[in-house]
Design a protein around this motif. Sequence first.
Motif, PDB file in Angstrom:
ATOM      1  N   TRP A  45     -73.363 -23.601  42.979  1.00 21.90           N
ATOM      2  CA  TRP A  45     -71.977 -23.135  43.227  1.00 21.90           C
ATOM      3  C   TRP A  45     -71.594 -23.546  44.670  1.00 21.90           C
ATOM      4  N   ALA A  46     -72.621 -23.617  45.704  1.00 27.18           N
ATOM      5  CA  ALA A  46     -72.241 -23.959  46.989  1.00 27.18           C
ATOM      6  C   ALA A  46     -71.749 -25.257  47.326  1.00 27.18           C
ATOM      7  N   ASN A  47     -72.302 -26.021  46.390  1.00 22.13           N
ATOM      8  CA  ASN A  47     -71.693 -27.717  46.505  1.00 22.13           C
ATOM      9  C   ASN A  47     -70.272 -27.749  46.051  1.00 22.13           C
ATOM     10  N   ASN A  48     -69.564 -26.874  45.494  1.00 18.95           N
ATOM     11  CA  ASN A  48     -68.107 -26.909  45.087  1.00 18.95           C
ATOM     12  C   ASN A  48     -67.382 -26.718  46.383  1.00 18.95           C
ATOM     13  N   TYR A  49     -67.904 -26.363  47.345  1.00 20.36           N
ATOM     14  CA  TYR A  49     -66.966 -26.086  48.450  1.00 20.36           C
ATOM     15  C   TYR A  49     -67.333 -27.361  49.654  1.00 20.36           C
ATOM     16  N   SER A  50     -66.549 -27.264  50.596  1.00 20.52           N
ATOM     17  CA  SER A  50     -66.418 -28.213  51.600  1.00 20.52           C
ATOM     18  C   SER A  50     -67.408 -27.983  52.596  1.00 20.52           C
ATOM     19  N   SER A  51     -68.190 -28.799  53.139  1.00 21.60           N
ATOM     20  CA  SER A  51     -69.327 -28.588  54.099  1.00 21.60           C
ATOM     21  C   SER A  51     -68.689 -28.183  55.465  1.00 21.60           C
ATOM     22  N   ARG A  52     -67.382 -28.289  55.663  1.00 21.24           N
ATOM     23  CA  ARG A  52     -66.738 -27.753  56.829  1.00 21.24           C
ATOM     24  C   ARG A  52     -66.990 -26.234  56.839  1.00 21.24           C
ATOM     25  N   ILE A  53     -66.885 -25.527  55.767  1.00 22.28           N
ATOM     26  CA  ILE A  53     -67.122 -23.998  55.616  1.00 22.28           C
ATOM     27  C   ILE A  53     -68.431 -23.542  56.042  1.00 22.28           C
TER      28      ILE A  53
END
Length: 68
Positions: A45-53
């Motif tokens: 699920w972590a891949n669904n968010y921007s790497s900026r986060i």
Amino acid sequence: MVNATSAMTKVNKRGQKVRLSYTLRILEAKKVFTNYVKKQPQYTWANNYSSRIYQSAFQHLGEAFKPK
């Protein structure tokens, strides 16, 4: 390879243990998160968010634990 000791070390290309600077410790944590943790099935699920986060989170972590 990074050891989880209080004086975090890494083995360099010559096979010598070297102590990591504080900045390099944060960079190593980022590498572990990106190359290992995010690839585990329970963390896809972590891949669904921007790497900026994540970059921001590690930057703030570095600031929070920075020696004074």
